[in-house]
Design a protein around this motif. Sequence first.
Motif, mmCIF file in Angstrom:
data_model
loop_
_atom_site.group_PDB
_atom_site.id
_atom_site.type_symbol
_atom_site.label_atom_id
_atom_site.label_comp_id
_atom_site.label_asym_id
_atom_site.label_seq_id
_atom_site.Cartn_x
_atom_site.Cartn_y
_atom_site.Cartn_z
ATOM 1 N N PRO A 47 -27.713 16.968 5.918
ATOM 2 C CA PRO A 47 -26.683 17.909 5.495
ATOM 3 C C PRO A 47 -27.232 19.044 4.635
ATOM 4 O O PRO A 47 -28.262 18.885 3.958
ATOM 5 N N VAL A 48 -26.514 20.156 4.682
ATOM 6 C CA VAL A 48 -26.828 21.306 3.844
ATOM 7 C C VAL A 48 -25.507 21.931 3.412
ATOM 8 O O VAL A 48 -24.556 21.990 4.199
ATOM 9 N N LEU A 49 -25.426 22.331 2.150
ATOM 10 C CA LEU A 49 -24.183 22.873 1.593
ATOM 11 C C LEU A 49 -24.298 24.376 1.386
ATOM 12 O O LEU A 49 -25.298 24.860 0.843
ATOM 13 N N GLU A 50 -23.280 25.087 1.831
ATOM 14 C CA GLU A 50 -23.149 26.521 1.542
ATOM 15 C C GLU A 50 -22.023 26.676 0.537
ATOM 16 O O GLU A 50 -20.869 26.350 0.828
ATOM 17 N N THR A 51 -22.350 27.112 -0.674
ATOM 18 C CA THR A 51 -21.356 27.198 -1.743
ATOM 19 C C THR A 51 -20.402 28.367 -1.504
ATOM 20 O O THR A 51 -20.600 29.187 -0.601
ATOM 21 N N GLU A 52 -19.387 28.437 -2.339
ATOM 22 C CA GLU A 52 -18.407 29.530 -2.230
ATOM 23 C C GLU A 52 -19.071 30.892 -2.319
ATOM 24 O O GLU A 52 -18.625 31.859 -1.707
ATOM 25 N N SER A 53 -20.166 30.975 -3.076
ATOM 26 C CA SER A 53 -20.862 32.257 -3.254
ATOM 27 C C SER A 53 -21.872 32.534 -2.146
ATOM 28 O O SER A 53 -22.499 33.595 -2.126
#
Length: 435
Positions: A47-53
């Motif tokens: 998995p990889v997370l893309e934050t709100e920013s």
Amino acid sequence: MPAKLYTDAGNFRAFKILIAAEYAELTIEVPEFKAEFAGKSPAGKVPVLETESGAIIFESNAIARYVARTRADKELLGSSFVESAQVDSWIDFSANQLELPASLWFYPVLGLTATNSAITEKAKSDVSAALAVLNAHLADKTYLVGEKVTLADIAVVSALVYPFKFVADPSFRAPFGNVLRWFNTCVNQPQFETVIGTVVLAEKELSAPSSGDAKAPANKAPKEDKKKEKAPKEEKKPKEEKKAEKPKEEKKKSKKDDDDDEPEPDVPVEKKAEHPFKIMDKTHPTPFIMDEWKKTYSNCTDYKEAMEYFWNKFDAEGWSIFRGDYKYNEECKVLFMTSNLIAGFIQRTEEIRKWLFGTMTIRGEEGSNMKVTAYYLIRGDSIKPLLDCNDDADCYEWTKLSVPVSAEDKQRLYDYWCSEGPLDGEACLDSRCYK
């Protein structure tokens, strides 16, 4: 926009992230998986997370810690500096002592890697050693750190979900009573259930599809197909041929190196019994050519034309169509877990691929009313060959379509094989084609 977690369906390393998000009351969107998502991570993995920013965070433990830190008041990382370090200790313990051997044990069962008996036994031993550590620690504790659920519990439970569901049978679990008490306490929390659903502990250790193990014939599990995707080419024959060469080399070598004058008796090689379907093809030939149908289905531009071809060629005396309805739909609460269920079914059915075609579908509403249904075309007039090669098939109620096939059944088969829904009046949530 909420943060986005890019992960493949059923990835246990994503569980801890999503469970932590439930505790932190953080909304995380999980888009339908595409292979290119891995490119968002410098490591090329999910998995990889893309934050709100738009910032990218990779590695599952780092993502889980980020999620936990978004709500410090929830104390997922502990209530003090000491507890924070203790939480980190158990996260590291899980990553280093548990996740790897657990994966080596259950991955072959899910058809994700080849099986090897030596590796499996070592993996079981290492998992047992890790559970012994946990069991001793939990002798006088409800949770791993402090008096409530922390990221330590979330990480370790996430690593144990699949082993406990698929391979750790009652006899294996028996010495670890404290671990089971703690595990059941955690997985029955609503935050866990929202992500992983109801966890039913294994009644027996599932066996892996045979692979390149020295004691088993080669058999590479196929990847599941989405509709309109071409089936992968099989690599089964080369592996079998390579295995067949080994006894010949050993026999030749023994004659050359043996100084004994006594002649060595030739040991006859036991001929593998032909599959009943192969025998049926010889004794009861059919005009319906499965390979031609699969090519027509895969390459068509109009499914209605493909189904017209199917009904024109269908041989009701040589083939049957069965509908299978999952018996335990009440357990299907989380979509990507249910998607993993049907993917696993497909991966376990390689033995009769030449004589089987169909779809596995999920319909309804996620979280409350999902239903799994299969529609398969199979050689002969019985579903028994599917039950014999795939234990998961016992979990379905099978109904044979009557012949001549009615217009209503033809339309329903078109819906399940060719359309994106609705299916029996309900939304289609996922569909996998076996071809």
